[in-house]
Design an enzyme around this catalytic site. Sequence first.
Site, short mmCIF file in Angstrom:
data_model
loop_
_atom_site.label_atom_id
_atom_site.label_comp_id
_atom_site.label_asym_id
_atom_site.label_seq_id
_atom_site.Cartn_x
_atom_site.Cartn_y
_atom_site.Cartn_z
N TRP A 21 -10.80 11.74 0.36
CA TRP A 21 -11.55 12.14 -0.86
C TRP A 21 -12.36 10.97 -1.42
O TRP A 21 -11.80 9.88 -1.60
CB TRP A 21 -10.55 12.62 -1.92
N TYR A 54 -14.88 17.89 0.17
CA TYR A 54 -15.06 16.43 0.17
C TYR A 54 -16.42 16.07 0.79
O TYR A 54 -16.68 16.35 1.96
CB TYR A 54 -13.93 15.72 0.94
N SER A 210 -3.35 11.12 -5.40
CA SER A 210 -3.61 10.07 -6.40
C SER A 210 -2.35 9.34 -6.84
O SER A 210 -2.08 9.22 -8.05
CB SER A 210 -4.36 10.63 -7.61
N LEU A 212 -1.86 6.32 -6.97
CA LEU A 212 -2.20 5.12 -7.74
C LEU A 212 -3.16 5.45 -8.89
O LEU A 212 -3.80 4.54 -9.44
CB LEU A 212 -2.84 4.07 -6.81
N GLN A 292 -6.34 -3.05 1.41
CA GLN A 292 -5.62 -2.12 0.53
C GLN A 292 -4.60 -1.30 1.32
O GLN A 292 -3.45 -1.14 0.91
CB GLN A 292 -6.59 -1.15 -0.15
N GLU A 295 -1.63 -3.43 2.32
CA GLU A 295 -0.74 -3.65 1.16
C GLU A 295 0.06 -2.38 0.85
O GLU A 295 1.28 -2.44 0.62
CB GLU A 295 -1.60 -4.03 -0.05
N ASN A 296 -0.61 -1.24 0.88
CA ASN A 296 0.06 0.02 0.54
C ASN A 296 1.11 0.40 1.58
O ASN A 296 2.20 0.87 1.24
CB ASN A 296 -0.97 1.14 0.38
P1 NDP Z 1 -5.11 6.76 -5.05
O1 NDP Z 1 -4.63 7.15 -6.38
O2 NDP Z 1 -4.22 5.93 -4.21
O3 NDP Z 1 -6.53 6.06 -5.21
C1 NDP Z 1 -7.17 5.50 -4.11
C2 NDP Z 1 -8.18 4.45 -4.56
O4 NDP Z 1 -7.52 3.39 -5.26
C3 NDP Z 1 -8.82 3.78 -3.36
O5 NDP Z 1 -9.88 4.52 -2.83
C4 NDP Z 1 -9.17 2.44 -3.89
O6 NDP Z 1 -10.39 2.58 -4.60
C5 NDP Z 1 -8.02 2.14 -4.82
N1 NDP Z 1 -6.89 1.43 -4.14
C6 NDP Z 1 -5.97 1.97 -3.28
N2 NDP Z 1 -5.10 1.03 -2.89
C7 NDP Z 1 -5.47 -0.12 -3.48
C8 NDP Z 1 -4.95 -1.43 -3.47
N3 NDP Z 1 -3.88 -1.74 -2.76
N4 NDP Z 1 -5.57 -2.37 -4.22
C9 NDP Z 1 -6.66 -2.06 -4.95
N5 NDP Z 1 -7.21 -0.83 -5.01
C10 NDP Z 1 -6.61 0.14 -4.28
O7 NDP Z 1 -5.39 8.06 -4.15
P2 NDP Z 1 -6.59 9.12 -4.17
O8 NDP Z 1 -6.98 9.47 -5.55
O9 NDP Z 1 -7.65 8.68 -3.24
O10 NDP Z 1 -5.84 10.36 -3.54
C11 NDP Z 1 -5.33 10.27 -2.21
C12 NDP Z 1 -5.72 11.49 -1.42
O11 NDP Z 1 -5.18 12.64 -2.03
C13 NDP Z 1 -7.22 11.79 -1.30
O12 NDP Z 1 -7.88 11.03 -0.34
C14 NDP Z 1 -7.18 13.25 -0.94
O13 NDP Z 1 -6.89 13.40 0.44
C15 NDP Z 1 -6.01 13.76 -1.77
N6 NDP Z 1 -6.47 14.36 -3.05
C16 NDP Z 1 -6.22 15.70 -3.24
C17 NDP Z 1 -6.62 16.34 -4.38
C18 NDP Z 1 -6.33 17.79 -4.55
O14 NDP Z 1 -6.81 18.41 -5.50
N7 NDP Z 1 -5.54 18.38 -3.68
C19 NDP Z 1 -7.36 15.64 -5.45
C20 NDP Z 1 -7.55 14.22 -5.17
C21 NDP Z 1 -7.10 13.64 -4.02
P3 NDP Z 1 -11.55 1.51 -4.71
O15 NDP Z 1 -11.49 0.58 -3.57
O16 NDP Z 1 -12.79 2.26 -4.79
O17 NDP Z 1 -11.29 0.87 -6.02
#
Ligand code: NDP
Length: 327
Positions: A21, A54, A210, A212, A292, A295-296
């Site tokens: 996403w 997406y 999400s 994080l 990232q 680390e995760n």
């Molecule tokens: P997160 O809450 O983990 O956010 C991910 C974002 O956080 C990254 O893209 C990055 O953004 C930042 N990040 C992640 N790890 C680190 C780190 N170690 N250090 C610093 N920044 C970090 O998850 P998502 O919100 O992306 O959700 C995960 C998945 O869930 C999505 O990809 C999707 O598949 C699903 N989803 C499903 C939904 C639904 O309605 N069913 C809605 C939303 C998501 P950046 O580098 O840009 O700062």
Amino acid sequence: MQYRRLGKSGLKVSLLSYGSWLTFGKQIGDDQSEALMKYAYDNGINFFDNAEIYSRGESERVMGRILNKMQWSRDSYTVSSKVFFGDGGKLPTQVGLHRKHIVEACNAALKRLQVEYLDLYFCHRPDKETPIEETVWTMHNLIQQGKILYWGTSEWSAQEIMEAHMVAQKYNLIGPVMEQPQYNMFHREKVEVEYSQIYKTVGLGTTIWSPLASGLLTGKYNDGMPKYTRLNIEGMDWLRERTITEERVNKVKQIAQIAKELDMTTAQLALTWCAVNPNVSTIILGASKIEQLKENLESLEHLHKITPEVMERLEGILQNKPARPEF
Ligand code: NDP
């Protein structure tokens, strides 16, 4: 990597999985997407999450090209899509959970992802205007046709999930196996309270999103707005406004202090906090960079540090434990 059963199904998914996403087809290029998926797979991730909406289908196209290039054995990973929002078109026939859109969306996802079947197929939101019977029958038929293996829901209420199960029972159909809810330190109600009965009764599995809070729980927004991050991208104002508040940032600062004491990063503490919940089948990660993701992934090495005492200290900071109904 650890693996957990997806609810009462026999399918085992990696405790950490990877989703696309806002990243694939949007925030990052194809090469970066490929490197991230390869890193995830090489480190034991066996579930890749996607959806028709997406990047309006582009995220699935990118993932499809990568899967095709990698030539991983099809029995070594699972991939999902989600139906409801459409892939751009907003005509009544192009969105929702009626038979026409579900069938067309499934065929389109198979084509874009370049796979013969989807392992998991989610109803991305409930559709108040389609009878639940129609949706359950259609999902069941897709399973019968070999186009999907398991179906589930995303952000449905416990009551809506149970209605789907009642229909499935009535007609001897395959009911939903998993739900995809938001779950993180700031968003807890559905996973911790609302679904608590149906984990036991129908054996609901969860693929949480999400973890994080879009990066807020890494602590990267503690001192203002860093450049080139999700919540600073043009057009993300809606997400920034609902995600970052002064109160939350203050809490993340205190959580960071505990993480430091435990010799782990704030992101790792936030992820292990999700992982200790036994009703979480898999935590979908959304990393945009290899560092990232690394680390995760390493967060699981710290799982043993999350003792009841640590959880209690975190509750003291969060002050948002959802109350269970009294009987
Ligand atoms: P997160 O809450 O983990 O956010 C991910 C974002 O956080 C990254 O893209 C990055 O953004 C930042 N990040 C992640 N790890 C680190 C780190 N170690 N250090 C610093 N920044 C970090 O998850 P998502 O919100 O992306 O959700 C995960 C998945 O869930 C999505 O990809 C999707 O598949 C699903 N989803 C499903 C939904 C639904 O309605 N069913 C809605 C939303 C998501 P950046 O580098 O840009 O700062």
